[in-house]
Design a protein around this motif. Structure first.
Motif, PDB file in Angstrom:
ATOM      1  N   ARG A   1      45.321 124.120  52.808  1.00  0.00           N
ATOM      2  CA  ARG A   1      46.350 123.563  51.918  1.00  0.00           C
ATOM      3  C   ARG A   1      46.370 124.414  50.656  1.00  0.00           C
ATOM      4  O   ARG A   1      45.331 124.763  50.105  1.00  0.00           O
ATOM      5  N   ILE A   2      47.581 124.751  50.246  1.00  0.00           N
ATOM      6  CA  ILE A   2      47.759 125.574  49.060  1.00  0.00           C
ATOM      7  C   ILE A   2      48.667 124.837  48.077  1.00  0.00           C
ATOM      8  O   ILE A   2      49.322 123.847  48.423  1.00  0.00           O
ATOM      9  N   VAL A   3      48.685 125.340  46.847  1.00  0.00           N
ATOM     10  CA  VAL A   3      49.570 124.796  45.813  1.00  0.00           C
ATOM     11  C   VAL A   3      50.708 125.784  45.596  1.00  0.00           C
ATOM     12  O   VAL A   3      50.484 126.980  45.391  1.00  0.00           O
ATOM     13  N   VAL A   4      51.936 125.280  45.674  1.00  0.00           N
ATOM     14  CA  VAL A   4      53.116 126.118  45.454  1.00  0.00           C
ATOM     15  C   VAL A   4      53.821 125.665  44.191  1.00  0.00           C
ATOM     16  O   VAL A   4      53.271 124.870  43.410  1.00  0.00           O
ATOM     17  N   ASP A   5      55.029 126.154  43.974  1.00  0.00           N
ATOM     18  CA  ASP A   5      55.763 125.883  42.731  1.00  0.00           C
ATOM     19  C   ASP A   5      55.803 124.388  42.416  1.00  0.00           C
ATOM     20  O   ASP A   5      56.044 123.556  43.305  1.00  0.00           O
ATOM     21  N   GLY A   6      55.582 124.092  41.149  1.00  0.00           N
ATOM     22  CA  GLY A   6      55.621 122.704  40.705  1.00  0.00           C
ATOM     23  C   GLY A   6      54.384 121.924  41.088  1.00  0.00           C
ATOM     24  O   GLY A   6      54.416 120.689  41.112  1.00  0.00           O
ATOM     25  N   ASN A   7      53.292 122.644  41.353  1.00  0.00           N
ATOM     26  CA  ASN A   7      52.037 121.991  41.736  1.00  0.00           C
ATOM     27  C   ASN A   7      52.202 121.094  42.964  1.00  0.00           C
ATOM     28  O   ASN A   7      51.578 120.037  43.072  1.00  0.00           O
ATOM     29  N   LYS A   8      53.037 121.571  43.912  1.00  0.00           N
ATOM     30  CA  LYS A   8      53.242 120.824  45.141  1.00  0.00           C
ATOM     31  C   LYS A   8      52.256 121.304  46.200  1.00  0.00           C
ATOM     32  O   LYS A   8      51.942 122.505  46.292  1.00  0.00           O
ATOM     33  N   VAL A   9      51.777 120.380  47.009  1.00  0.00           N
ATOM     34  CA  VAL A   9      50.837 120.700  48.084  1.00  0.00           C
ATOM     35  C   VAL A   9      51.614 121.149  49.317  1.00  0.00           C
ATOM     36  O   VAL A   9      52.631 120.552  49.668  1.00  0.00           O
ATOM     37  N   LYS A  10      51.095 122.212  49.982  1.00  0.00           N
ATOM     38  CA  LYS A  10      51.713 122.691  51.222  1.00  0.00           C
ATOM     39  C   LYS A  10      50.623 123.059  52.222  1.00  0.00           C
ATOM     40  O   LYS A  10      49.677 123.767  51.883  1.00  0.00           O
ATOM     41  N   PHE A  11      50.758 122.584  53.452  1.00  0.00           N
ATOM     42  CA  PHE A  11      49.819 122.940  54.517  1.00  0.00           C
ATOM     43  C   PHE A  11      50.327 124.189  55.229  1.00  0.00           C
ATOM     44  O   PHE A  11      51.493 124.273  55.609  1.00  0.00           O
TER      45      PHE A  11
END
Length: 366
Positions: free
Chosen positions: A308-318
């Motif tokens: 899981r990474i953090v993308v724009d806007g501190n959103k979580v993405k798997f």
């Protein structure tokens, strides 16, 4: 009581009741209203941040690396020769034992020759007699006192005697079982007093230099292996060795669907032993990959391996990943962007699309 006193008492009670109700008209102004709205927004923002889950993150950058795939194998002698008897007999002498080094031509087993010596003497005498008969018949035939047929018959008898002598001499030679090559004896050879029939084992000679690392390579990796390519291996005893691939099986093992591959390495002084567990390293094409701690990996709801990474806007993405190799310090994976902000703490407690508060992980900051 006079009316004036009565109205004064009623008025006093009304004033006391108004103060007791707590209702006082607020003093309003434009400046006071603006300050109140800003205070409410700040409080709302603080309440929202307080609800965000805090995760530890680490920045990871992909690098190009040579992908090496380890395959479990074992060291073997490069050549094994089974030295067998070519005639029957009792072992009279056994010169070497298990683990001894032998050179080509060294006597390994001596079989008894008692009966063969008598056969040899008889064969020599028979040959001498046949030669005399042939010489006499030839002289008589030259003076027309013997037929040419007799000459031919005596010649055939002499040739038969020669063949029988040669066979006895060869059988005598076979009583001495010698090492055909230089190497090391493995397994206990035939002992004095043993009776060996033709084809029975006298000893086994193993060639230890060069040495072979034999491994079973999965079929999916076979396109990356070619004869003559350089490769390396690490023995369980700690030695790291290099050599070249000299053999690739043409057919797979039907049970494991793997192919036998042999790495040939120099073994000067024969310090390396056979039968040692090893890892053969197959060089695969270069890949651009991230090195991660194994603890960073997690599973999606569908059971896919990833991070899981953090993308724009501190959103979580798997993001699903593929492990291309493993080593003591972690795993190398592909599938991530060139630069990714990995969640390394708390990744199992957040879901896709969730907004989180991030902090550089203390464990990963270094």
């Amino acid at each position: 009581m006079s009316k004036s006193y009565l109205w004064s008492a009623i008025f006093a009670l009304a004033i006391i009741g108004w103060f007791g109700s707590g209702y006082i008209l607020p003093a309003s102004s434009d400046g006071d209203t603006a300050n109140s709205e800003q205070t409410q927004k700040a409080q709302s923002k603080a309440d929202e941040l307080a609800k965000l889950f805090l995760v530890g993150v680490k920045e990871s950058k992909a690098v190009e690396r040579i992908n090496v795939f380890p395959v479990r194998g074992i060291t073997e002698a490069s050549r094994i020769v089974e030295v067998r008897a070519r005639t029957n007999g009792i072992v009279e002498k056994q010169s070497f034992d298990d683990g001894d080094r032998v050179r080509a031509g060294d006597l390994l087993c001596q079989l008894d020759t008692g009966a063969r010596k008598a056969q040899l003497a008889r064969a020599k005498a028979a040959l001498a007699s046949a030669r005399r008969d042939l010489d006499a018949t030839t002289k008589l035939a030259s003076s027309n006192f013997a037929a040419k047929a007799k000459v031919a018959s005596d010649k055939a008898a002499m040739e038969l005697a020669q063949a029988e002598l040669a066979q006895i001499e060869l059988d005598m030679k076979w009583t001495q079982i010698r090492a055909p090559i230089e190497g090391v004896l493995r397994g206990k050879p035939a002992q004095s007093g043993n009776y060996l029939q033709s084809g029975a084992m006298c000893a086994t000679v193993h060639v230890m230099d060069p040495l072979i690392v034999a491994a079973q390579v999965p079929e999916r990796l076979l396109p990356n292996v070619t004869e003559g390519m350089q490769a390396g291996a690490k023995l369980v005893t700690g030695e790291i060795i290099d050599g070249k691939i000299t053999s690739i099986a043409m057919a797979s093992d039907r049970e494991t669907r793997t192919f036998r591959v042999e790495l040939e390495v120099a073994n000067i002084g024969e310090k390396l032993r056979e039968g040692v567990t090893s890892e053969l390293y197959i060089n695969l094409p270069k890949v651009v990959a991230h090195k991660l701690a194994a603890s960073s990996l997690t599973l999606s709801d569908e059971g896919k391996l990833g991070v899981r990474i953090v993308v724009d806007g501190n959103k979580v993405k798997f993001v699903p990943v593929k492990i291309v190799s493993q080593e003591a310090g972690g795993v190398w994976v592909t599938g991530l962007p060139e630069t990714a902000m990995l969640i390394v703490e708390g990744q199992d407690f957040v879901v896709d699309g969730q907004t989180v508060e991030v902090a550089v992980s203390a464990a990963e900051a270094s």
